[in-house]
Design a protein around this motif. Structure first.
Motif, PDB file in Angstrom:
ATOM      1  N   ALA A 148      11.125  -5.423   5.483  1.00 40.58           N
ATOM      2  CA  ALA A 148       9.512  -5.778   4.848  1.00 40.58           C
ATOM      3  C   ALA A 148       9.745  -7.288   4.319  1.00 40.58           C
ATOM      4  O   ALA A 148       8.682  -7.866   4.479  1.00 40.58           O
ATOM      5  N   ILE A 193       8.822   5.829   6.496  1.00 38.49           N
ATOM      6  CA  ILE A 193       8.215   7.152   6.277  1.00 38.49           C
ATOM      7  C   ILE A 193       9.059   8.314   6.554  1.00 38.49           C
ATOM      8  O   ILE A 193       9.335   9.407   5.827  1.00 38.49           O
ATOM      9  N   GLY A 250       4.797  -0.438  17.045  1.00 38.28           N
ATOM     10  CA  GLY A 250       4.044   0.105  15.943  1.00 38.28           C
ATOM     11  C   GLY A 250       4.439   1.465  15.609  1.00 38.28           C
ATOM     12  O   GLY A 250       4.861   2.257  16.636  1.00 38.28           O
ATOM     13  N   GLY A 291       7.821   0.390   9.179  1.00 39.21           N
ATOM     14  CA  GLY A 291       7.013   1.405   8.942  1.00 39.21           C
ATOM     15  C   GLY A 291       7.587   2.771   9.383  1.00 39.21           C
ATOM     16  O   GLY A 291       7.615   3.811   8.512  1.00 39.21           O
ATOM     17  N   LEU A 338       1.014   4.769  -0.657  1.00 40.30           N
ATOM     18  CA  LEU A 338       2.581   5.044  -0.407  1.00 40.30           C
ATOM     19  C   LEU A 338       3.558   4.275  -1.318  1.00 40.30           C
ATOM     20  O   LEU A 338       4.480   4.878  -1.307  1.00 40.30           O
ATOM     21  N   ILE A 353       9.372  -9.755   6.982  1.00 39.71           N
ATOM     22  CA  ILE A 353       8.095  -9.837   7.438  1.00 39.71           C
ATOM     23  C   ILE A 353       7.142 -10.817   6.534  1.00 39.71           C
ATOM     24  O   ILE A 353       6.535 -11.639   7.002  1.00 39.71           O
ATOM     25  N   LEU A 391       8.963  -7.715  -6.594  1.00 45.01           N
ATOM     26  CA  LEU A 391       9.303  -6.190  -6.180  1.00 45.01           C
ATOM     27  C   LEU A 391      10.551  -5.960  -5.532  1.00 45.01           C
ATOM     28  O   LEU A 391      11.172  -4.806  -6.176  1.00 45.01           O
TER      29      LEU A 391
HETATM   30  C1  HEM Z   1       9.010  -4.250  -0.512  1.00 39.38           C
HETATM   31  C2  HEM Z   1       7.840  -3.489  -0.204  1.00 39.38           C
HETATM   32  C3  HEM Z   1       7.101  -3.594   1.056  1.00 39.38           C
HETATM   33  C4  HEM Z   1       6.481  -4.819   1.417  1.00 39.38           C
HETATM   34  C5  HEM Z   1       6.482  -6.076   1.022  1.00 39.38           C
HETATM   35  C6  HEM Z   1       5.802  -4.399   2.551  1.00 39.38           C
HETATM   36  C7  HEM Z   1       4.995  -5.114   3.563  1.00 39.38           C
HETATM   37  C8  HEM Z   1       4.551  -4.672   4.858  1.00 39.38           C
HETATM   38  C9  HEM Z   1       3.713  -5.583   5.430  1.00 39.38           C
HETATM   39  C10 HEM Z   1       3.254  -6.989   5.116  1.00 39.38           C
HETATM   40  C11 HEM Z   1       3.103  -4.790   6.676  1.00 39.38           C
HETATM   41  C12 HEM Z   1       2.257  -5.084   7.605  1.00 39.38           C
HETATM   42  C13 HEM Z   1       2.967  -6.021   8.907  1.00 39.38           C
HETATM   43  C14 HEM Z   1       1.984  -6.141  10.027  1.00 39.38           C
HETATM   44  O1  HEM Z   1       0.967  -5.602  10.183  1.00 39.38           O
HETATM   45  O2  HEM Z   1       2.094  -7.237  10.666  1.00 39.38           O
HETATM   46  C15 HEM Z   1       3.731  -3.474   6.479  1.00 39.38           C
HETATM   47  C16 HEM Z   1       3.386  -2.477   7.294  1.00 39.38           C
HETATM   48  C17 HEM Z   1       3.908  -1.122   7.161  1.00 39.38           C
HETATM   49  N1  HEM Z   1       4.216  -0.626   5.963  1.00 39.38           N
HETATM   50 FE1  HEM Z   1       5.151  -1.752   4.540  1.00 39.38          FE
HETATM   51  N2  HEM Z   1       5.925  -2.924   2.987  1.00 39.38           N
HETATM   52  C18 HEM Z   1       6.530  -2.430   1.908  1.00 39.38           C
HETATM   53  C19 HEM Z   1       6.835  -1.124   1.516  1.00 39.38           C
HETATM   54  C20 HEM Z   1       6.370  -0.029   2.301  1.00 39.38           C
HETATM   55  C21 HEM Z   1       6.645   1.482   1.988  1.00 39.38           C
HETATM   56  C22 HEM Z   1       7.250   1.975   0.729  1.00 39.38           C
HETATM   57  C23 HEM Z   1       6.002   2.030   2.945  1.00 39.38           C
HETATM   58  C24 HEM Z   1       6.012   3.748   2.959  1.00 39.38           C
HETATM   59  C25 HEM Z   1       6.389   4.734   2.282  1.00 39.38           C
HETATM   60  C26 HEM Z   1       5.554   1.449   3.850  1.00 39.38           C
HETATM   61  C27 HEM Z   1       4.884   1.693   5.276  1.00 39.38           C
HETATM   62  C28 HEM Z   1       4.387   0.760   5.937  1.00 39.38           C
HETATM   63  C29 HEM Z   1       3.921   1.216   7.386  1.00 39.38           C
HETATM   64  C30 HEM Z   1       3.746   2.867   7.795  1.00 39.38           C
HETATM   65  C31 HEM Z   1       3.376  -0.183   7.705  1.00 39.38           C
HETATM   66  C32 HEM Z   1       2.663  -0.151   9.292  1.00 39.38           C
HETATM   67  C33 HEM Z   1       3.510  -0.554  10.538  1.00 39.38           C
HETATM   68  C34 HEM Z   1       3.120  -0.652  11.542  1.00 39.38           C
HETATM   69  O3  HEM Z   1       1.914  -1.490  11.702  1.00 39.38           O
HETATM   70  O4  HEM Z   1       3.330   0.133  12.576  1.00 39.38           O
HETATM   71  N3  HEM Z   1       5.907  -0.086   3.574  1.00 39.38           N
HETATM   72  N4  HEM Z   1       4.584  -3.453   5.239  1.00 39.38           N
END
Ligand code: HEM
Ligand SMILES: [Cu+2]
Length: 670
Positions: A64, A96, A170, A92, A424, A67, A506
């Motif tokens: 993350a 999960i 994805g 992602g 989430l 990203i 965070l």
């Molecule tokens: C440090 C904490 C987190 C940050 C900074 C973060 C950041 C991000 C960002 C920026 C995206 C979008 C990427 C994109 O669409 O280009 C993303 C997608 C996602 N995140 Fe997180 N996230 C964090 C924690 C979590 C947690 C705890 C979960 C679930 C329990 C989660 C589940 C997901 C999912 C399912 C996606 C979608 C991936 C996809 O598009 O296939 N994230 N996250």
């Protein structure tokens, strides 16, 4: 801890070993790594689930932050477009399936038998099987990273022109992107890893349903079950109804990729939309599979620190069940823009709005619990309150895109990313952190640093909001999700930078929490067994909990029975069981681990086969052989077992009220 418990364990009498016709006898290593590898004790399995989950949370967190680093400024080239796709896919999928689900499973494992007054789950070896199968699936999925990096540094030479070794389609792997023309063997790793993880989840779900329905202590009626155990039961039913849909989808995709079928290949008349339906019939209930355990955790913590019973217990349980039921009727809200037709769109829109009702009911009941309560703002309580607040915000943006026209604009934009991270991360992860701070003292007898705990809570909540609130705005002004970079001049620069800073705040919070957790497990401050003045049966036990859990079976006479026992009129009674030899304990087994190895071997070989490695197909068959031989010998290894003498109640008559092993606050230091 109590010398008498260790004395009791030494007082072990071997049963006459029942050898199977093959002459197999079950092992009982008591020390070292062999003990952990063969254990069938739900507490040890729970700890291993927890350790794996924490590890994968860190992996997903690093992904993350990569990203967010890439997106901090316009036109950045910190990572390539291809690596970016892999990062969000693996992030992602990891969060999960390898973060939230196993951490919930860690709590199910450790707590459910204790909360219902049982010695273990119904099928202890199946429980070990779930753990090792989960590890196998996680390893297959993440092996893709290993091969990707090995390829990038040139291990395979130049002749092997593979790209996309880590999954890049994805987390919901839409067809036809996953067809072999579009993505490389990353998709095979993804399909195989998820398929194996599904087996682990299903086995665990059946185990917990049977355990909760059949292994309750006398008097523990369904309407006296702790809410966390109730949510475990509902979650388990969701798993067994939802996972078959993704199992079918993954099997079809595997056949498309390996054996030339055409389920999802458009050019051959396949139906990509079929994937979307199958995936979301699983995927939406999956959201509740992630959320309900956290809701259960919060429903235990709020009453404990308000010194009041949960307001509207029956309604909280019932609305949990309604959420689970309705969760199967809303999947097409992920597909509003596919052209479902007016009737279907209207129906899924309304049903999605309807699911907000039982959710709102829960929130009102939690507030009702706090009302007039003597609230103590302990660290777990702060996280639990944070859960309610953040989860509610995620709910609100969810209701926004339950309206199909609004969703048409928000779909695939950063608005959706903001929405589901409020649910989430702000929701589920805060709930799980609350659970960690609440139960670590029970599990390890040591408490995490409370001052640091407040810092962690502050950094996580503030960092989280700084990172994700601006994404609502970014999304509504058109920033699409899953794009590796953006041009300057759309007005997105500032909020992306703010968001990245928030993400790192965070991250610092989580890092402090992790370091403190590891330190606490080995070195932390020792605390008494019932430090929070708990309400449910697990707090009646000494810490660390002895291998047999309850020296004498509790006879439950109220909801919140341990609280009633200490402060109310309805005292618990104990009945000794096991007779003069003591309590019967199950022997351990190597076969669950062997099955996990079989799955791993099979998954890796299949991915190698997709990569064109010679003879990998035979190796895959060998993997299946390891698996099936493991299951077969498991069935033949015989029951095994031994007796442990537990400290008996002073008066072993069936209605004895005293139970010396129970850690009442007065003798908590024993
Ligand atoms: C440090 C904490 C987190 C940050 C900074 C973060 C950041 C991000 C960002 C920026 C995206 C979008 C990427 C994109 O669409 O280009 C993303 C997608 C996602 N995140 Fe997180 N996230 C964090 C924690 C979590 C947690 C705890 C979960 C679930 C329990 C989660 C589940 C997901 C999912 C399912 C996606 C979608 C991936 C996809 O598009 O296939 N994230 N996250
Ligand atoms: Cu949904």
């Amino acid at each position: 801890m109590s010398a008498d418990h260790h004395a009791a364990v030494a007082d072990k009498t071997e049963l006459h070993v029942e050898k199977s016709p093959l002459g197999l006898a079950r092992p009982d290593p008591k020390v070292g790594i062999a003990d952990w590898l063969t254990t069938v004790d739900h507490k040890k399995l729970g700890i291993m689930y927890g350790a794996a989950a924490v590890f994968f949370f860190l992996v997903g967190g690093v992904e993350a932050l990569m990203i967010r680093t890439q997106l901090a400024i316009a036109g950045n080239d910190f990572v390539s477009a291809q690596l970016y796709n892999q990062l969000f896919t693996m992030h992602g999928t990891t969060m999960i399936f390898l973060g939230v689900m196993p951490l919930s499973a860690a709590f199910f494992n450790y707590l459910v038998p204790l909360q219902i007054g049982a010695r273990d789950v119904a099928f202890p070896r199946l429980n070990a099987f779930s753990l090792w199968t989960f590890i196998a699936g996680a390893a297959v999925l993440n092996a893709s990273w290993f091969f990707q990096f090995a390829h990038d540094v040139g291990w395979f030479g130049q002749d092997l022109a593979l790209s996309d070794i880590a999954p890049a389609g994805g987390w919901f792997g839409y067809a036809p992107l996953t067809s072999d023309g579009y993505t490389g063997i990353g998709t095979d790793f993804w399909v195989l890893g998820l398929q194996i993880l599904g087996v682990a989840s299903l086995a665990a779900a059946f185990n917990f349903i049977v355990t909760i329905l059949n292994m309750r202590a006398p008097g523990m009626t369904m309407m006296r079950l702790p809410v966390f155990t109730w949510m475990t039961l509902i979650t388990s039913f969701l798993i067994i109804f939802a996972f078959p849909a993704i199992t079918i989808a993954l099997a079809e995709l595997m056949f498309d990729r390996f054996f030339g079928t055409n389920f999802f290949r458009v050019e051959m008349g396949g139906q990509p939309i079929l994937w979307q339906h199958l995936f979301w019939v699983f995927g939406h209930p999956e959201v509740y599979i992630l959320v309900l355990p956290a809701m259960g955790i919060v429903s235990e913590i709020l009453p404990t620190f308000s010194k009041r019973p949960l307001f509207g217990y029956a309604i909280v349980v019932f609305s949990g069940a309604v959420i689970g039921f309705l969760g199967f009727a809303v999947w097409s809200h992920h597909m509003f823009t596919t052209g479902l037709g007016k009737v279907a769109t209207a129906a899924f829109s309304l049903l999605t709005m309807a699911i907000a009702v039982p959710t709102g009911v829960k929130i009102f009941n939690w507030i009702g619990t706090l009302w007039h309560g003597r609230i103590k703002f302990t660290v777990p309580m702060c996280f639990a309150l944070g859960f309610i607040w953040m989860f509610m915000m995620g709910g609100f943006s969810g209701i926004m895109h339950s309206a199909a026209p609004a969703d048409a604009q928000q779909q695939d934009s950063y608005f959706v990313i903001a929405h589901f991270h409020y649910v989430l991360l702000g929701g589920v992860l805060l709930g799980l952190l609350a659970g960690i701070y609440f139960w670590v003292p029970k599990i390890f007898g040591r408490q995490m640093n409370q001052k640091l705990g407040y810092w962690v809570a502050g950094l996580v909540v503030v960092g989280f909001n700084v990172a994700f609130f601006p994404m609502h705005y970014l999304g509504l002004t058109g920033m699409p999700r899953r794009t590796h970079t953006y041009l300057a001049g759309f007005g997105w620069e500032m909020w992306n930078m703010v968001s990245t800073i928030g993400a790192f705040l965070l991250g610092i919070g989580i890092a402090i929490c992790f370091v403190n957790l590891v330190w606490t497990v080995f070195r932390g401050k020792k605390v008494e067994a019932d430090l929070w003045d708990g309400r449910t049966l697990e707090w009646s036990l000494p810490t660390p909990v002895p291998s047999y859990n309850f020296a004498a079976t509790p006879i439950v006479s109220a909801r919140d029975c341990w609280w009633e026992h200490k402060h109310g009129k309805k005292k618990m009674k104990y009945m000794s069981d096991g007779g003069p030899d003591g309590v019967h304990m199950p022997s351990q087994s190597w076969f669950p681990l062997q099955c996990g190895i079989g799955f791993f071997w099979f998954g890796m070989s299949m991915a190698m086969m997709a990569a064109g490695v010679p003879f990998a197909g035979y190796s895959a068959i060998l993997g299946l052989l390891i698996l099936f031989v493991g299951i077969y010998l498991w069935a033949l290894e015989g029951p095994g077992g031994y007796h442990i003498k537990t400290p008996l109640p002073d008066d072993p008559s069936p209605d004895s009220t005293s139970a010396p092993q129970q850690a009442a606050p007065a003798n908590a230091s024993h």
